[in-house]
Structures are given as structure tokens and as C-alpha cells.
Design a protein around this motif. Structure first.
Motif, PDB file in Angstrom:
ATOM      1  N   GLY A 188       4.693  -5.823  -1.088  1.00 32.99           N
ATOM      2  CA  GLY A 188       4.903  -5.404  -0.036  1.00 32.99           C
ATOM      3  C   GLY A 188       4.497  -3.288  -0.243  1.00 32.99           C
ATOM      4  O   GLY A 188       4.878  -2.637  -1.317  1.00 32.99           O
ATOM      5  N   PHE A 189       4.738  -2.502   0.613  1.00 30.59           N
ATOM      6  CA  PHE A 189       5.235  -1.249   0.689  1.00 30.59           C
ATOM      7  C   PHE A 189       6.411  -0.786   1.049  1.00 30.59           C
ATOM      8  O   PHE A 189       6.571  -1.326   2.410  1.00 30.59           O
ATOM      9  N   LYS A 236      -0.744   2.690   9.862  1.00 29.36           N
ATOM     10  CA  LYS A 236      -1.463   1.117  10.408  1.00 29.36           C
ATOM     11  C   LYS A 236      -1.185   0.469   9.459  1.00 29.36           C
ATOM     12  O   LYS A 236      -0.786  -0.374  10.088  1.00 29.36           O
ATOM     13  N   SER A 237      -0.449   0.742   8.183  1.00 25.40           N
ATOM     14  CA  SER A 237       0.461  -0.458   8.110  1.00 25.40           C
ATOM     15  C   SER A 237       1.176  -0.992   8.280  1.00 25.40           C
ATOM     16  O   SER A 237       1.379  -2.114   8.021  1.00 25.40           O
ATOM     17  N   PHE A 238       2.438  -0.518   8.839  1.00 24.36           N
ATOM     18  CA  PHE A 238       3.934  -1.003   9.829  1.00 24.36           C
ATOM     19  C   PHE A 238       3.184  -0.274  11.217  1.00 24.36           C
ATOM     20  O   PHE A 238       4.577  -0.806  11.758  1.00 24.36           O
ATOM     21  N   ALA A 250       1.518  -5.750   1.926  1.00 25.53           N
ATOM     22  CA  ALA A 250       0.533  -4.612   1.715  1.00 25.53           C
ATOM     23  C   ALA A 250      -0.941  -5.668   2.341  1.00 25.53           C
ATOM     24  O   ALA A 250      -1.520  -4.779   2.366  1.00 25.53           O
ATOM     25  N   SER A 251      -0.524  -6.983   2.312  1.00 19.41           N
ATOM     26  CA  SER A 251      -1.714  -7.270   3.471  1.00 19.41           C
ATOM     27  C   SER A 251      -2.493  -6.648   4.262  1.00 19.41           C
ATOM     28  O   SER A 251      -3.529  -6.688   4.773  1.00 19.41           O
ATOM     29  N   ILE A 276      -6.243  -1.902   1.158  1.00 21.96           N
ATOM     30  CA  ILE A 276      -6.239  -2.584   0.003  1.00 21.96           C
ATOM     31  C   ILE A 276      -7.595  -3.302  -0.376  1.00 21.96           C
ATOM     32  O   ILE A 276      -8.661  -3.177  -0.283  1.00 21.96           O
ATOM     33  N   HIS A 277      -6.904  -2.480  -2.092  1.00 21.86           N
ATOM     34  CA  HIS A 277      -8.654  -3.775  -2.835  1.00 21.86           C
ATOM     35  C   HIS A 277      -9.216  -5.094  -2.759  1.00 21.86           C
ATOM     36  O   HIS A 277      -8.351  -5.670  -1.952  1.00 21.86           O
ATOM     37  N   PRO A 278      -9.680  -5.850  -2.111  1.00 20.19           N
ATOM     38  CA  PRO A 278     -10.258  -6.927  -2.102  1.00 20.19           C
ATOM     39  C   PRO A 278      -9.474  -8.319  -3.063  1.00 20.19           C
ATOM     40  O   PRO A 278      -9.328  -9.011  -2.868  1.00 20.19           O
TER      41      PRO A 278
END
Length: 318
Positions: A17-18, A35-37, A96-97, A102-104
């Protein structure tokens, strides 16, 4: 990071994760972090809204003006009081997902090729926005001399410039001289099979500084989303564009016009990339003294040779 059987340096991210500093993060400065959290995330030392949401400095325009807020100390928070709703070093962490961009192939075990390594420090004076080092060895020496103005995340107080070699000082687990030698040893011929030798393909090394200020204390570079302009310049350099360079005693800086500055007004290019001779001579002497005092005879001679050569270039060319 590891080299594949072609001598290419590739890397995977072993983390799940970040995390980041919460204050200052909002939909303008970092929309993808926001958006990620939004779920499955942890927040530390932030303020809480009455409906169970999070709040910190920088979110003034993104929250209900009438909702009650409890600060990070558990006390009622009043907007405009001058007190901090969140601790300056408050954090978020998230999978991170959940990052929308994020790159596929981010979990591909083959990893991604590493074309550039970027060092950076918070340097209010003297250090340009970006420069490319002259060689791998020069880059290792530049990394050894990374410095940064102390922030809330550091153990220091006040706006002092601290040494932060490789931007890794808090995480150094063994002799720093041996650590530098490990970097230098990466550039070695490798054996493939019984009779074939090849040289590793080394990344270019760059140094960035988003935090240079003008004579009135204002930041010379807008930062945040505009930093991608510098990354664009770095990527074009890695692709081999030789037309965008100006050689200086400390490395290659962008030739004026080679950095995409579309829609950025009133940028003081001359000051942003100036190299004050007295500043750099003092900085070099202090950096060499730091390594001599703190690392001593374990500093690889190659690193000292690079620093002495740079000091001589500064004396003769600036």
C-alpha cells in the motif's frame, strides 16, 4: 531491484500500500490519493468530523462548513481559531490496489525497468529545480551528499538543513561507506553462461528540488501536479534526447525551453537554475567534511574523487 539476464535493472514494489502526510492533501493537490483512501484505510492523528469522516488542514473547501470537528487531541475544533485540527505529521495509509491509476502490471514478478533514480531534498537556496549527474559514480557522490531542510517528519526542530544521504538516513542499517560501495559495485560486468560477458545498463541519476524560494520567501516552483513537467524532462532525457541539456559544474540542467512550462506564468527561470558560486563552494566543503567526520576512511575513494573534482569545476567554471 535486480538485474535480469540482459543486464537491465528491474524492480518490483514489495509493499502492499501507500502512506502519506495528510495535511495539505486534497482533491486539488493529490486527487488520486484522495480516491485511494476512501475505504479500507487507516488515519493517524487527524481530526474527525461529527459524521465519522476525516479532516485536516487543506480540506477547508471540501467539508461541510457547519459540521462539528474534533481535533487530533480529542478537543472541539473551531475553524479560524489558529489551532491545528490535525498534527502536522498526521498520516494516511491505504491499499495500493485502490489507486485508480495504478499500472495493471504493478504486481508482475518481472518488475519494471528502472531508467532513472531521483534523489531530492528540501533546499530553500542554491540548488536548482533539477539536474542530471555526469555519470553513475558522480550520481552516487551526489546521493551521498543529499541534504534537506528539517520538517515535521524529522527528529530535528526548526528550519535547519540536515544531512540525509541517499534520502535514507533514518533507514541506514549498516556502515554507510559500505553502503556507498555497494552502489558503486552495481556497475560491473556480468557473466552470462561460460563465455559471455556484458555490462549492466545503469539508470541515469537525477536530483530534484521543489522547494527553492526567492528573496521574499516565495516558492519559485509551483510544485504539486506541476512536478510531472520535471518528470517529463527526465523521461525524455532517458530516451536519449541530447538537445535539452546545459552542462554545469554540478551536472546537466535543462536548456531553457526544454522544460514544458505551458500555462505557468511569471516563472523566474534564471533564479530557479542559478548556481551561486559562494554557496556551492561552502556546500561542497561542508559535505566533504561531513563524510570525513561521519564515515571517515570507509568513504570509497571514488566518491571523494568525484566530490573533489566537482569542487574544482565550481572553482574554475562558475
Amino acid at each position: 531491484m535486480r538485474f535480469n539476464d540482459k543486464g537491465e535493472l528491474r524492480a518490483i514494489n514489495p509493499e502492499n500500500g501507500f502512506f502519506g502526510v495528510a495535511p495539505g492533501t486534497n482533491t486539488k493537490t493529490n486527487p488520486n490519493a484522495m480516491k485511494s483512501f476512501q475505504k479500507n484505510s487507516i488515519f493517524t492523528n487527524v481530526a474527525e468530523t461529527a459524521d465519522g469522516g476525516f479532516y485536516w488542514e487543506g480540506m477547508e473547501d471540501e467539508s461541510d462548513q457547519n459540521i462539528a470537528i474534533t481535533d487530533w487531541l480529542g478537543q472541539p475544533y473551531k475553524r479560524g481559531s489558529g489551532k491545528k485540527a490535525a498534527h502536522p505529521n498526521a498520516r494516511f495509509t491505504c491499499p495500493a490496489s485502490q489507486c485508480p491509476i495504478i499500472h495493471p502490471n504493478w504486481e508482475d514478478p518481472e518488475g519494471v525497468p528502472i531508467s532513472a533514480i531521483i534523489f531530492g531534498g528540501r533546499r530553500p537556496t542554491g540548488v536548482p529545480l533539477v539536474f542530471e549527474t555526469l555519470s553513475w559514480e558522480h550520481g552516487v557522490a551526489v546521493g551521498a551528499c543529499v541534504k534537506s531542510e528539517a520538517t515535521a517528519a524529522a527528529e530535528f526542530t526548526g528550519k535547519v538543513i540536515m544531512h540525509d544521504p541517499m534520502a535514507m538516513r533514518p533507514f541506514m542499517g549498516y556502515n554507510f561507506g559500505k553502503y556507498l560501495q555497494h552502489w558503486l559495485d552495481m556497475k560491473q560486468p556480468w557473466t552470462k553462461g561460460q563465455f559471455f560477458f556484458f555490462f549492466t545498463t545503469m539508470p541515469k541519476i537525477f536530483h530534484v528540488n521543489w522547494f527553492r524560494v526567492g528573496e521574499h520567501g516565495e516558492f519559485l516552483w509551483p510544485g504539486f501536479g506541476d512536478n510531472v513537467r520535471v518528470l517529463d524532462w527526465i523521461l525524455r532525457r532517458c530516451a536519449g534526447d541530447q538537445s535539452m541539456l546545459e552542462k554545469t559544474p554540478i551536472g546537466y540542467i535543462p536548456k531553457k525551453g526544454s522544460l514544458n512550462l505551458d500555462k505557468i506564468d511569471n516563472l523566474d527561470w534564471k533564479e530557479l537554475f542559478s548556481l551561486p558560486k559562494p554557496y556551492w563552494l561552502d556546500d561542497m566543503r561542508e559535505s566533504i567534511r561531513f563524510l570525513e567526520d561521519q564515515v571517515g576512511c570507509d568513504v570509497p575513494q571514488v566518491v571523494m574523487d568525484e566530490l573533489n573534482a566537482q569542487q574544482k569545476r565550481i572553482e574554475q567554471e562558475l
